[in-house]
Motif scaffolding. Sequence first.
Motif, short mmCIF file in Angstrom:
data_model
loop_
_atom_site.label_atom_id
_atom_site.label_comp_id
_atom_site.label_asym_id
_atom_site.label_seq_id
_atom_site.Cartn_x
_atom_site.Cartn_y
_atom_site.Cartn_z
N GLU A 146 0.82 -1.21 0.00
CA GLU A 146 0.00 0.00 0.00
C GLU A 146 0.86 1.26 0.00
O GLU A 146 0.42 2.32 -0.48
CB GLU A 146 -0.93 0.01 1.21
CG GLU A 146 -1.99 -1.08 1.21
CD GLU A 146 -3.12 -0.79 0.25
OE1 GLU A 146 -3.14 0.33 -0.31
OE2 GLU A 146 -3.98 -1.67 0.05
N GLU A 167 -0.10 -4.85 -9.97
CA GLU A 167 -1.36 -4.64 -9.29
C GLU A 167 -1.23 -4.76 -7.77
O GLU A 167 -2.11 -4.32 -7.04
CB GLU A 167 -2.40 -5.64 -9.81
CG GLU A 167 -2.86 -5.33 -11.23
CD GLU A 167 -3.81 -6.37 -11.77
OE1 GLU A 167 -3.90 -7.46 -11.15
OE2 GLU A 167 -4.46 -6.11 -12.80
N PRO A 170 -0.76 -0.67 -5.56
CA PRO A 170 -1.86 0.21 -5.98
C PRO A 170 -1.53 1.69 -5.92
O PRO A 170 -2.19 2.49 -6.59
CB PRO A 170 -2.99 -0.16 -5.01
CG PRO A 170 -2.31 -0.69 -3.79
CD PRO A 170 -1.09 -1.40 -4.31
N ASN A 171 -0.54 2.08 -5.14
CA ASN A 171 -0.23 3.50 -4.97
C ASN A 171 1.09 3.91 -5.59
O ASN A 171 1.60 5.00 -5.31
CB ASN A 171 -0.23 3.85 -3.48
CG ASN A 171 -1.60 3.71 -2.86
OD1 ASN A 171 -2.61 4.13 -3.43
ND2 ASN A 171 -1.67 3.09 -1.69
N TRP A 194 -2.11 -2.31 -18.45
CA TRP A 194 -1.92 -1.75 -17.11
C TRP A 194 -1.20 -0.41 -17.18
O TRP A 194 -1.56 0.53 -16.46
CB TRP A 194 -1.12 -2.72 -16.25
CG TRP A 194 -1.06 -2.29 -14.81
CD1 TRP A 194 -1.89 -2.64 -13.79
CD2 TRP A 194 -0.07 -1.40 -14.23
NE1 TRP A 194 -1.51 -2.02 -12.62
CE2 TRP A 194 -0.40 -1.26 -12.86
CE3 TRP A 194 1.04 -0.72 -14.73
CZ2 TRP A 194 0.35 -0.47 -12.00
CZ3 TRP A 194 1.78 0.08 -13.87
CH2 TRP A 194 1.44 0.19 -12.52
#
Length: 345
Positions: A146, A167, A170-171, A194
């Motif tokens: 994260e 993936e 996410p940040n 992506w």
Amino acid sequence: MKGELLLLSSVIFPFYVVYGCPEKCHCHSSSKAVDCGQQGLVEIPPDLPPQTLTLYLQDNQIHQLPAFAFRSVPQLMTLNLSNNSLSTLAPEAFHGLQQLQVLNLTQNSLHSLENRLFQSLPQLRELDLSSNNISHLPASLGELWENLTVFAAQQNQLQQLDRTLLESMPNVRFLFLKDNLWKCNCHLLGLKLWLEKFIYKGGLMDGVICASPDTWRGKDLLKIPHELYQPCLPPSPDQVSSQGQRPGSAHRDALSLPENHNVGERDPSECGLPPKPRPANLRHAVATVIITGVVCGIVCLMMLAATIYGCAYAAITAQYRGEPLAQTSEPGKMEGKELFASSPA
């Protein structure tokens, strides 16, 4: 006065007096940093101060990291291992570093990384794997990151990159992937999709430049249309069984194929792009169908209008021609009557 001096010395020299400083290293009490760079070290110093927040180990000769290599510094936040000779990282090498935020592994000799190698680094913000010999990154290097905002894997031997790995970040906002051996075939389509979404959301990257096949060499992956990618063919049962008997053999065979082989003779295990692709554009096809339908409808309406017009014209013509005949027949009858009336009885 004596008590004040003792208090002052305990504040200024906590690393040196209480914990000591490793030989060949320089400890900075104010920043809680330990600098062991350029000291010819072949292993991690065993007597590091436990309150260390920053550890510099760059420019040494460290070849491997054992399990729990940094157990003595559990509060570590920044770790620099760049420009060593690292080739082996134990699966639990970074266990215990729950606070680590910055990890620099650039300019080493890493060829591969263990699955979930960084799973014990939940606070990681920057991970730099540049300038190694990494040919494959597993789909899962850790838990859901994260906090990771910077990921760098420049100047390696990567041909593919699993979308699942990205993936798990996410940040992430900065992505550095240039100078690899990217093979722009069907296996890279997931990465392309992506990256398009990543850039749309404001992410910054340095580009993915194709190294093969020859058709796309030197081209930016993001500038190749989606339609030019052929779907990957599933492996045949024979290939699956051979891969089960000889792990990695299929990958080596794929690497051994020449780059300029005839794409027309396509191997099911190879997903290279044809040199002269003929994309099937769905939008153009739909537009063609719609236009054809409209034209056919207009022609049908014109034919119907022509038929109605012809029938109406024929009816009017017939009616027009019938009226004079009726009119001429009446004088004939009248003349007959007159002649009949004027004839002698």
